[in-house]
Design a protein around this motif. Structure first.
Motif, PDB file in Angstrom:
ATOM      1  N   UNK A 193      -4.426   5.786  12.262  1.00 23.21           N
ATOM      2  CA  UNK A 193      -4.983   4.738  11.237  1.00 23.21           C
ATOM      3  C   UNK A 193      -4.278   3.438  12.135  1.00 23.21           C
ATOM      4  N   UNK A 194      -4.929   2.526  12.332  1.00 21.49           N
ATOM      5  CA  UNK A 194      -4.495   1.501  13.044  1.00 21.49           C
ATOM      6  C   UNK A 194      -3.607   0.388  11.929  1.00 21.49           C
ATOM      7  N   UNK A 195      -4.113   0.534  10.662  1.00 22.76           N
ATOM      8  CA  UNK A 195      -3.316  -0.398   9.814  1.00 22.76           C
ATOM      9  C   UNK A 195      -1.959   0.249   9.581  1.00 22.76           C
ATOM     10  N   UNK A 196      -1.742   1.489   9.398  1.00 21.17           N
ATOM     11  CA  UNK A 196      -0.542   2.269   9.300  1.00 21.17           C
ATOM     12  C   UNK A 196       0.348   2.141  10.364  1.00 21.17           C
ATOM     13  N   UNK A 197      -0.367   1.962  11.724  1.00 18.56           N
ATOM     14  CA  UNK A 197       0.646   1.997  12.750  1.00 18.56           C
ATOM     15  C   UNK A 197       0.822   0.637  13.127  1.00 18.56           C
ATOM     16  N   UNK A 198       0.543  -0.637  12.673  1.00 22.44           N
ATOM     17  CA  UNK A 198       0.785  -1.814  13.067  1.00 22.44           C
ATOM     18  C   UNK A 198       2.041  -2.437  12.339  1.00 22.44           C
ATOM     19  N   UNK A 199       2.985  -2.917  13.376  1.00 19.94           N
ATOM     20  CA  UNK A 199       4.115  -3.459  12.520  1.00 19.94           C
ATOM     21  C   UNK A 199       4.554  -4.480  13.661  1.00 19.94           C
ATOM     22  N   UNK A 200       5.696  -4.976  12.930  1.00 24.60           N
ATOM     23  CA  UNK A 200       6.434  -6.026  13.877  1.00 24.60           C
ATOM     24  C   UNK A 200       7.093  -5.332  14.888  1.00 24.60           C
ATOM     25  N   UNK A 201       7.464  -4.051  15.087  1.00 26.27           N
ATOM     26  CA  UNK A 201       8.160  -3.541  16.132  1.00 26.27           C
ATOM     27  C   UNK A 201       7.229  -3.407  17.145  1.00 26.27           C
TER      28      UNK A 201
END
Ligand code: PHB
Length: 559
Positions: A193-201
């Motif tokens: 899931x791209x939204x779950x994987x997207x983060x500042x890190x």
């Protein structure tokens, strides 16, 4: 044309902050109508528009009438449809930002070198707005258009662009809805899931690496590799994506094949951005496209404050990346106080940003009608014009293009009369024996015209009137080029008479022809030139104006 984006209307935005007290309400409402039409793919009934916007039907009627007077929409019975004229708003942004103009040639060069599609996206709020693309000739079925907003967590350059986000922007992205994407795998992208994987890190890591990937997050089978372009101040202003397909590459093989060339191109792009001249002067008085027309001229349906507010957007461009309030007042003819209120309203709507008392357009302007229009074709935008022509002269009207040595009908509105020939879109006829063919041949550079006629070989006699002598035909074509129209006297079919004029592109090349065709008993050849030619010419001029606006920054196909 229907949009291929999976969700036809964008999800509801989070509650917008209240408008400032000085905001011009009709301008806010007009913008809501244009945005709603865009999200619906370009067309809605007045009733559905009222429903979708929450505006009273009488308000929607007045806004639609005003936008129609501006050439931004067409009213067709109860339907409202956006027109290429609306693209002048997005064109003002694309012109002002210089990005397509300065980086476009580099995009073309990279696309040719890699034999892949290449696109440019710019950050817009928490999304990425598509502003330029060179599509690979193996046409992809699924594709974003110019002006579309791509979900940052899925598009290749997203992780790089979000590396600069403040905690507030991250909070905004978390609170906002997921943007629509192109059809993806039913089970979602292979990576999760791209939204779950997207983060500042993830974004920091991508920024340190210098590139980011989209492995089928936008669409099943679609692969993209992204790198960010920095402006002279070091800000990431634009993402470059090389877009390919799983039938050609794996993600790893695309990276091996494309990354070195992409990085070299980005270095050249950053160099080119450093050389953009800084504009200093304000635009000359009256440069905006909608000035001086008032309620007295057009009638009480006309919402002048909407027209003038939108006109302020067109004051930007042609070297005027940013404008002061006075600059906007001069360009639009608005009193300074009104220009100030317009700019405050546009700032509230997110279409301009203020910096050092000067205003700059944002890419969000492209949401005002641009995406559905960037998917149009010359044939499609021609249809209403030849419909009006056919209704006016009570005979069939058509458009055709040259295909090899034939003409091919690309649009046609028949008259309700029995004709001796049965013609539909797609019908082909030999160019040398038709009025549209003569106009198209006459518009070719002489060497090309000779090649086409050589390809035809001996000119076949289709009726007793067909001109079969090559020398005579060439003389006639010179005459057609000179006079700007062609008449056909039963040369294709005994009972048929027609008159055609050329349609030119922005570079004044003949790209198509429009004609009126009728039974010979309907009009004499003289009546064709006196009664029909002025209408044909006016129709061609209207088509040319719309096509020129549409093709300023977008490649619009003829069919
Ligand atoms: C595109 O240009 O269509 C495009 C760009 C980035 C992506 C996918 C598609 O990640």
């Amino acid at each position: 044309m229907t949009s291929l984006i999976s969700s036809p209307s964008a999800p509801a935005a989070p509650a917008a902050p209240a408008a400032p007290a000085e905001a011009i309400t009709p301008l806010v409402r007009g913008v809501v109508v244009l945005r709603t039409l865009t999200e619906a793919g370009g067309t809605l009934s007045l009733r559905d528009l009222s429903h979708a916007t929450g505006l009273a039907r009488s308000t929607v009627d007045r806004i639609a009438a005003t936008l129609a007077h501006m050439g931004y929409v067409r009213l067709d019975g109860r339907d409202v449809t956006v027109l290429p004229g609306v693209m002048e708003l997005g064109n003002a942004y694309l012109d002002a930002t210089h990005i397509p103009e300065v980086l476009g040639p580099h995009v073309r060069e990279l696309a040719d070198q890699l034999d892949e599609s290449v696109s440019l996206t710019v950050p817009d709020g928490t999304g990425l707005r598509m502003i330029h693309q060179v599509k690979h000739r193996r046409a992809r079925i699924f594709s974003f258009g110019i002006g579309d907003l791509l979900p940052v967590e899925r598009a290749a350059p997203g992780a790089l662009m979000a590396a600069d986000w403040s905690p507030e922007t991250w909070a905004e992205w978390h609170a906002g809805p997921a943007l629509p994407t192109i059809h993806e795998f039913p089970a979602g992208p292979p990576g999760g899931d791209p939204r779950a994987l997207f983060s500042p890190d993830v974004c920091t890591e991508a920024a340190q690496r210098g590139w980011a990937e989209d492995d089928q997050r936008i669409a099943g089978g679609l692969l993209a590799l992204g790198v960010a372009v920095r402006d002279p101040g070091g800000r990431r202003v634009c993402g470059v994506s090389v877009v390919s397909h799983t039938s050609r590459h794996t993600m790893a093989s695309l990276r091996d094949a494309a990354l070195p060339g992409l990085q070299r191109t980005v270095a050249r792009m950053e160099d080119a951005l450093r050389r953009i001249p800084v504009p200093t002067s304000e635009p000359p008085v009256g440069t905006a496209t909608w000035t001086g027309t008032s309620k007295q001229v057009i009638g009480r349906e006309f919402v002048e404050s909407l027209a003038r507010g939108l006109a302020a957007i067109t004051a930007f461009g042609s070297g005027h990346e940013s404008l002061s309030t006075t600059g906007v007042a001069d360009a639009t003819g608005l009193p300074r106080a009104t220009a100030r209120r317009v700019l405050i309203t546009l700032e509230h709507l997110g279409y301009v940003v203020a910096e050092d008392r000067r205003y700059r357009l944002t890419p969000r302007v492209l949401e005002l009608g641009f995406p559905p229009m960037s998917r149009t074709s010359l044939a499609q935008l021609t249809e209403p014009h030849i419909g009006a022509l056919a209704a006016r002269v009570q005979d069939s009207a058509s458009m055709a293009v040259l295909e090899g040595s034939d003409i091919r009908y690309t649009a046609r509105v028949p008259a309700y009369r029995v004709m001796s020939v049965n013609i539909t879109v797609g019908t082909r006829f030999p160019s040398y024996a038709t009025s549209m063919g003569r106009v198209l041949l006459a518009g070719l550079p002489s060497a090309e015209r000779r090649d086409v006629l050589d390809g035809v070989g001996p000119l076949e006699r289709l009726t007793g009137r067909t001109i079969t002598d090559r020398g005579r035909l060439e003389e006639l074509l010179d005459q057609v080029a000179e006079q700007g129209y062609a008449l056909n006297e039963g040369e294709l079919d005994e009972g048929l008479r027609s008159i055609a004029v050329p349609v030119h592109d922005r570079d004044r090349r003949v790209v198509a022809a429009v004609n009126v065709a009728m039974h010979t008993s309907r009009r004499t050849p003289e009546e064709c030139t006196t009664d029909l030619l002025p209408h044909l010419r006016a129709t061609a001029a209207r088509i040319e104006t719309e096509y020129a606006t549409a093709t300023r920054f977008v490649k619009i196909p003829v069919i």
